[in-house]
Design a protein around this motif. Structure first.
Motif, PDB file in Angstrom:
ATOM      1  N   MET A   1       0.856  -1.194   0.000  1.00 26.58           N
ATOM      2  CA  MET A   1       0.000   0.000   0.000  1.00 26.58           C
ATOM      3  C   MET A   1       0.899   1.254   0.000  1.00 26.58           C
ATOM      4  SD  MET A   1      -3.638  -0.134   0.757  1.00 26.58           S
ATOM      5  CE  MET A   1      -3.917  -1.262   2.124  1.00 26.58           C
ATOM      6  N   ARG A   2       0.443   2.308  -0.677  1.00 29.65           N
ATOM      7  CA  ARG A   2       1.203   3.558  -0.659  1.00 29.65           C
ATOM      8  C   ARG A   2       0.371   4.645   0.031  1.00 29.65           C
ATOM      9  NH1 ARG A   2       2.657   5.133  -6.232  1.00 29.65           N
ATOM     10  NH2 ARG A   2       4.225   3.489  -6.127  1.00 29.65           N
ATOM     11  N   LEU A   3       0.972   5.247   1.063  1.00 29.28           N
ATOM     12  CA  LEU A   3       0.258   6.237   1.869  1.00 29.28           C
ATOM     13  C   LEU A   3       0.878   7.608   1.682  1.00 29.28           C
ATOM     14  CD1 LEU A   3       0.247   4.115   5.160  1.00 29.28           C
ATOM     15  CD2 LEU A   3      -1.531   4.177   3.383  1.00 29.28           C
ATOM     16  N   VAL A   4       0.035   8.637   1.567  1.00 26.25           N
ATOM     17  CA  VAL A   4       0.529  10.014   1.464  1.00 26.25           C
ATOM     18  C   VAL A   4       0.532  10.645   2.844  1.00 26.25           C
ATOM     19  CG1 VAL A   4       0.011  12.327   0.615  1.00 26.25           C
ATOM     20  CG2 VAL A   4      -0.340  10.356  -0.875  1.00 26.25           C
ATOM     21  N   LEU A   5       1.626  11.285   3.218  1.00 25.80           N
ATOM     22  CA  LEU A   5       1.669  12.026   4.473  1.00 25.80           C
ATOM     23  C   LEU A   5       1.924  13.499   4.168  1.00 25.80           C
ATOM     24  CD1 LEU A   5       1.768  12.144   7.585  1.00 25.80           C
ATOM     25  CD2 LEU A   5       4.218  11.631   7.420  1.00 25.80           C
ATOM     26  N   ASP A   6       1.015  14.349   4.646  1.00 24.10           N
ATOM     27  CA  ASP A   6       1.188  15.804   4.530  1.00 24.10           C
ATOM     28  C   ASP A   6       2.288  16.207   5.507  1.00 24.10           C
ATOM     29  OD1 ASP A   6       1.026  18.546   4.650  1.00 24.10           O
ATOM     30  OD2 ASP A   6      -0.958  18.597   5.586  1.00 24.10           O
ATOM     31  N   ALA A   7       3.494  16.372   4.979  1.00 29.32           N
ATOM     32  CA  ALA A   7       4.646  16.608   5.858  1.00 29.32           C
ATOM     33  C   ALA A   7       4.655  18.016   6.441  1.00 29.32           C
ATOM     34  CB  ALA A   7       5.947  16.345   5.091  1.00 29.32           C
ATOM     35  N   ALA A  21       7.089   9.232   9.792  1.00 32.16           N
ATOM     36  CA  ALA A  21       7.114   8.440   8.556  1.00 32.16           C
ATOM     37  C   ALA A  21       8.241   7.426   8.603  1.00 32.16           C
ATOM     38  CB  ALA A  21       7.278   9.368   7.350  1.00 32.16           C
ATOM     39  N   LEU A  22       9.403   7.843   9.128  1.00 34.88           N
ATOM     40  CA  LEU A  22      10.546   6.919   9.188  1.00 34.88           C
ATOM     41  C   LEU A  22      10.258   5.775  10.164  1.00 34.88           C
ATOM     42  CD1 LEU A  22      13.506   9.480   9.059  1.00 34.88           C
ATOM     43  CD2 LEU A  22      12.541   8.100   7.200  1.00 34.88           C
ATOM     44  N   LEU A  23       9.639   6.106  11.305  1.00 34.28           N
ATOM     45  CA  LEU A  23       9.279   5.044  12.261  1.00 34.28           C
ATOM     46  C   LEU A  23       8.376   4.017  11.597  1.00 34.28           C
ATOM     47  CD1 LEU A  23       8.440   7.128  15.506  1.00 34.28           C
ATOM     48  CD2 LEU A  23      10.409   5.601  15.148  1.00 34.28           C
ATOM     49  N   PHE A  24       7.354   4.537  10.884  1.00 31.26           N
ATOM     50  CA  PHE A  24       6.410   3.641  10.214  1.00 31.26           C
ATOM     51  C   PHE A  24       7.110   2.820   9.128  1.00 31.26           C
ATOM     52  CE2 PHE A  24       3.619   2.779   6.629  1.00 31.26           C
ATOM     53  CZ  PHE A  24       2.559   2.125   7.230  1.00 31.26           C
ATOM     54  N   ALA A  25       7.910   3.500   8.323  1.00 29.22           N
ATOM     55  CA  ALA A  25       8.511   2.845   7.153  1.00 29.22           C
ATOM     56  C   ALA A  25       9.452   1.711   7.567  1.00 29.22           C
ATOM     57  CB  ALA A  25       9.263   3.875   6.311  1.00 29.22           C
ATOM     58  N   ARG A  26      10.147   1.921   8.695  1.00 30.99           N
ATOM     59  CA  ARG A  26      11.071   0.864   9.143  1.00 30.99           C
ATOM     60  C   ARG A  26      10.303  -0.359   9.639  1.00 30.99           C
ATOM     61  NH1 ARG A  26      13.946   5.221  11.985  1.00 30.99           N
ATOM     62  NH2 ARG A  26      15.224   6.130  10.326  1.00 30.99           N
ATOM     63  N   GLU A  27       9.147  -0.101  10.243  1.00 30.77           N
ATOM     64  CA  GLU A  27       8.357  -1.217  10.763  1.00 30.77           C
ATOM     65  C   GLU A  27       7.541  -1.909   9.678  1.00 30.77           C
ATOM     66  OE1 GLU A  27       5.606  -0.609  13.882  1.00 30.77           O
ATOM     67  OE2 GLU A  27       7.067  -1.055  15.447  1.00 30.77           O
ATOM     68  N   HIS A  28       7.291  -1.212   8.577  1.00 30.21           N
ATOM     69  CA  HIS A  28       6.444  -1.756   7.516  1.00 30.21           C
ATOM     70  C   HIS A  28       7.156  -1.661   6.177  1.00 30.21           C
ATOM     71  CE1 HIS A  28       2.837  -1.968  10.100  1.00 30.21           C
ATOM     72  NE2 HIS A  28       3.332  -0.890  10.664  1.00 30.21           N
ATOM     73  N   PRO A  29       8.234  -2.448   5.995  1.00 28.80           N
ATOM     74  CA  PRO A  29       9.001  -2.339   4.745  1.00 28.80           C
ATOM     75  C   PRO A  29       8.165  -2.695   3.514  1.00 28.80           C
ATOM     76  CG  PRO A  29       9.721  -4.220   6.072  1.00 28.80           C
ATOM     77  CD  PRO A  29       8.768  -3.438   6.915  1.00 28.80           C
ATOM     78  N   GLU A  30       7.027  -3.378   3.720  1.00 27.22           N
ATOM     79  CA  GLU A  30       6.203  -3.769   2.571  1.00 27.22           C
ATOM     80  C   GLU A  30       5.312  -2.635   2.077  1.00 27.22           C
ATOM     81  OE1 GLU A  30       5.793  -4.394   5.643  1.00 27.22           O
ATOM     82  OE2 GLU A  30       3.738  -4.836   6.223  1.00 27.22           O
ATOM     83  N   HIS A  31       5.240  -1.532   2.848  1.00 21.61           N
ATOM     84  CA  HIS A  31       4.422  -0.389   2.427  1.00 21.61           C
ATOM     85  C   HIS A  31       5.303   0.823   2.127  1.00 21.61           C
ATOM     86  CE1 HIS A  31       0.862  -2.621   3.409  1.00 21.61           C
ATOM     87  NE2 HIS A  31       1.244  -2.792   4.665  1.00 21.61           N
ATOM     88  N   GLU A  32       4.689   1.829   1.437  1.00 18.68           N
ATOM     89  CA  GLU A  32       5.456   3.022   1.075  1.00 18.68           C
ATOM     90  C   GLU A  32       4.800   4.281   1.616  1.00 18.68           C
ATOM     91  OE1 GLU A  32       6.857   2.948  -3.221  1.00 18.68           O
ATOM     92  OE2 GLU A  32       5.345   1.334  -3.183  1.00 18.68           O
ATOM     93  N   VAL A  33       5.632   5.279   1.937  1.00 19.72           N
ATOM     94  CA  VAL A  33       5.115   6.570   2.381  1.00 19.72           C
ATOM     95  C   VAL A  33       5.598   7.657   1.431  1.00 19.72           C
ATOM     96  CG1 VAL A  33       4.993   8.248   4.264  1.00 19.72           C
ATOM     97  CG2 VAL A  33       5.186   5.814   4.801  1.00 19.72           C
ATOM     98  N   VAL A  34       4.639   8.457   0.934  1.00 19.12           N
ATOM     99  CA  VAL A  34       4.993   9.620   0.115  1.00 19.12           C
ATOM    100  C   VAL A  34       4.916  10.845   1.016  1.00 19.12           C
ATOM    101  CG1 VAL A  34       4.421  10.985  -1.926  1.00 19.12           C
ATOM    102  CG2 VAL A  34       3.949   8.509  -1.893  1.00 19.12           C
ATOM    103  N   LEU A  35       6.069  11.495   1.215  1.00 17.97           N
ATOM    104  CA  LEU A  35       6.165  12.673   2.084  1.00 17.97           C
ATOM    105  C   LEU A  35       5.997  13.923   1.238  1.00 17.97           C
ATOM    106  CD1 LEU A  35       9.298  12.184   4.366  1.00 17.97           C
ATOM    107  CD2 LEU A  35       6.942  12.619   5.123  1.00 17.97           C
ATOM    108  N   VAL A  36       4.850  14.617   1.369  1.00 15.53           N
ATOM    109  CA  VAL A  36       4.618  15.793   0.528  1.00 15.53           C
ATOM    110  C   VAL A  36       4.953  17.066   1.301  1.00 15.53           C
ATOM    111  CG1 VAL A  36       2.952  17.012  -0.914  1.00 15.53           C
ATOM    112  CG2 VAL A  36       2.763  14.537  -0.614  1.00 15.53           C
TER     113      VAL A  36
END
Lengths: 360, 360
Positions: A1-7, A21-36
Motif C-alpha cells: 500500500m502507498r500512503l501520502v503524508l502531509d509533511a 514516517a521513518l518510524l512507520f517505514a522501518r516497521e512496515h518495509p512492505e508499504h510506502e510513504v509519500v512525504l509531501v
C-alpha cells in the motif's frame, strides 16, 4: 500500500511528520510513504535522520495551508499546497490514503473537493475512537469536529457509518448506537438530538437512545453521534481531564518524600499502561467517514509516534472491507432514511460561505 | 442562617438528604436546616439516625416532582411538592436558601416562578465550580444545564455574573473570562459563540476569547461560558473521564501482585488527595446565578457527604456580599450590554412550552 503524508501539517511540522514516517517505514518495509512538502525542508529533515529508506519518497509541494485560513478557499486557491498535492495523488490512484496533522477543516475540504463522497452520503464526519475506561473496549465519537452546524439526517447517517465502521474494523457484529445529550430522558436534548433520535428509532440499528458524556467511557455503547461543535468540545475536554489527572499524580509524587517515590517506582508499570491507554498518540488519527477514499486527521500536536500510529490507522482504513461495509450499510439505510444529495458544503468547519464546487 | 433542603430530591432520597442534613447540622450548630418532604418517610429516616438534633426541622410536603416531568408544569401543578413548598419558605423569608438534588430543571423553574430574577438578568444559569488540575485554582462553568437554547446576550450576561461570583466568593479581583468553542481561532465556533464573543470584546471584562475544553482544567481562565446543552455534556464527560482514570488505576492494582499493592499503599495519601479533588461530592452543588435568592442544584446521585457540602455552598452563597456583587456588576454591564427583560422562559430545560408566569 502507498500512503501520502502531509509533511507540512501540524504544530511540529515537518520534523514530527518526517520522523513519524521513518518510524512507520522501518516497521512496515512492505508499504510506502509519500512525504509531501517543501523540498528543501524535507531534505534537511531527512538528512538529519540519516536519509530516507527505500520506501519513503519525498514529493514536492511549495505551499502550505495555514491554520487560520478558510478551508475551502485555501484548498481551491493553493493548488501547490502539500494538502492539495497529496489529495491529487490519492485521486489519481497513485496512493491509497492521506494522513495530515494540519488544518482538519482543510483536510475535510480537500477530501470533499478532490475525492468526493461515498454514494448516498450527505456529509462526511470525523470519527474518533476513544478507549473505554471500564474494560478493554472502544467507543466511536462522530462527528468530532468537521460539521459545526448540522441537521438530524446527518446524525442519523453518522450512526449508520459509525456502526458499519465498528463492524468492519473491530468485528463488533451489532454495535450499540446512541445520541449524545444532556440527559437520558427523551424530553432532554435539543431539536437536533430529538429529531435525530426520532429517525434512529425507525432504523434497523441497535439504537439505545440518549446517552450522557460519561457513557463515552463506560462501555455501554460503541457509537455515539453528535454535532461537530459538541463533539470537538467533548474531545478536548476529555484530553484536558485525562492530562490533568495524570499531571496531578505526577506533581504530588515529585513534591513527596522517599516513600511516595518508592511507591511510584513500584507502580510504574501501571502508570505506563495508563499513559498508553489515554495517550492520543496511540490512537493515531481519526478517519473522515463518508468520503470516497481514505483521509486521516491526526492531532495537531502530533508527535512522531502519533504520526506513525496515524499511518497505521490509514493502512487499516484502506483495506478493502471498510469501504464495502460503509457503502453497503448506507445503501441499506435508504429504506428508513431518505437523504437528498446536495452539492453544497455550508456549515463545514472553517468555511463561512457556500463553495461552488471545484472545477476539475 | 436557615437553609431549606428538598429531602425528596435525588436518586438516594430521602435517606441521603436526611443523613447529609444531620452531618451539616452537627458541624454547624449555629445554623438550621428545614427538611421538606413526606412526613412518615422523613420520620422513619430520622428515627433510624437516632432522631433530629435541635437545629433540624422536618416540614411536611406530600408531593414530589418526578425526574421525567415537565419542570414548569410540575412546579405549577404540584402545589404541595417538596420543591415548591421549599421555595415558598424562601420566598416568605422564613429561610435564606434552598438545596435540592432533584430535577434540576424544576429547581430552576421553582426559583424563577417563586423567587424571580435579579434586576436586569434575562436568564439565570447553573454555575459549576470545577477544580483546575494544574495548580490549586478553580474554573466556573456556566451554564451547566439550565438553558438548552440560548442567545448571545445570555452568554454575555453569564460572563458578567460568573466574574462577579468568582470575585465575591473567591476574592479573584479580575477573573479571566472566555467562551467555550471548538478551537481558539476567532473563525471557529457557531453563530452563538461568535456573537457572544463580539459582545464580550466590547465589555469591561477581562475577556480572553475562545478556549477549548482543556482550558477548563488548565488554570488559564477563571470563568467559561457556554450554552446549557454543551455545558452539561462537558460536565458529564469530565465526570466520566475522571472516574474512568481512577477506576483503571484501581483495577490494575487489584489485579496486580504484591509489589503493586505495596506501591499503592505507599501512594495512598496521594490517591486520597486526588479523590478529594475530583469528587463532585466535595464541590457540593452548583448555584443558580441570576435568581433573586439562593438555590443550589446538587448532583442527582448525591451522597450524604455531597448534600452536606451543598448546604455549605448554600451558606456561602447566602452571605450578603454575593448578591450585592452580582447586582452591581449586572447594573454596570448595562453600558455595553443592552438587555430586553422578557417574562418568558422558553427553552429552559424540561420545559417545552412558554409558561404564562405563576399567579401569586
Amino acid at each position: 500500500m502507498r500512503l501520502v503524508l502531509d509533511a507540512m501539517g501540524g504544530d511540529h511540522a515537518p520534523e514530527a511528520p518526517v520522523r513519524g514516517a521513518l518510524l512507520f517505514a522501518r516497521e512496515h518495509p512492505e508499504h510506502e510513504v509519500v512525504l509531501v512538502g517543501a523540498p528543501a525542508r524535507l531534505g534537511a529533515c531527512l538528512a538529519r535522520e540519516g536519509g530516507a529508506p527505500g520506501n519513503v519518497h519525498p514529493y514536492p509541494a511549495t505551499e502550505v495551508v495555514e491554520m487560520e485560513e478558510d478551508a475551502f478557499a485555501a484548498i481551491r486557491r493553493k493548488k501547490d499546497s502539500s494538502l492539495r498535492v497529496g489529495f491529487e495523488l490519492v485521486r489519481r490512484g497513485e496512493a491509497q490514503a492521506l494522513v495530515s496533522a494540519g488544518h482538519s477543516g482543510a483536510v475535510m475540504a480537500g477530501a470533499l473537493l478532490l475525492l468526493g463522497r461515498l454514494p448516498g452520503v450527505e456529509r462526511p464526519a470525523i470519527a474518533t475512537l476513544l478507549p473505554t475506561l471500564k474494560g478493554p473496549g472502544h467507543c466511536l465519537l462522530l462527528d468530532s469536529g468537521a460539521n459545526v452546524e448540522c441537521r438530524p439526517v446527518h446524525l442519523a447517517q453518522w450512526a449508520v457509518l459509525g456502526g458499519a465502521y465498528m463492524r468492519a474494523l473491530l468485528g463488533i457484529e451489532r454495535p450499540r448506537v446512541a445520541v449524545l445529550s444532556n440527559g437520558e430522558e427523551p424530553s432532554k436534548g435539543t431539536a437536533l438530538t430529538r429529531e435525530a433520535s426520532a429517525l434512529l428509532r425507525r432504523s434497523d440499528l441497535r439504537f439505545t437512545g440518549y446517552v450522557e458524556g460519561r457513557s463515552l467511557f463506560s462501555g455501554d455503547v460503541e457509537v455515539v453521534v453528535t454535532d461537530g461543535f459538541t463533539g470537538n468540545v467533548v474531545l478536548k475536554t476529555t484530553e484536558g481531564a485525562a492530562a490533568g489527572v495524570t499531571g496531578l499524580l505526577r506533581s504530588a509524587i515529585e513534591r513527596g518524600g522517599l516513600p511516595l517515590k518508592l511507591g511510584a517506582l513500584l507502580l510504574r508499570p501501571i502508570f505506563a499502561g495508563l499513559k498508553t491507554r489515554l495517550d492520543y498518540a496511540e490512537v493515531g488519527g481519526a478517519p473522515l467517514l463518508g468520503i470516497e477514499g481514505v483521509g486521516i486527521v491526526a492531532h495537531g500536536r502530533s508527535s512522531p509516534r502519533a504520526i506513525q500510529q496515524a499511518l497505521v490507522a490509514a493502512l487499516r482504513n484502506a483495506e478493502a472491507g471498510v469501504r464495502a461495509e460503509l457503502t453497503r450499510c448506507i445503501a441499506q439505510a435508504a429504506s428508513w432514511l431518505p437523504v437528498r444529495q446536495r452539492g453544497g458544503t455550508r456549515g463545514w468547519k472553517g468555511s463561512s460561505r457556500e463553495p461552488g464546487g471545484l472545477r476539475r
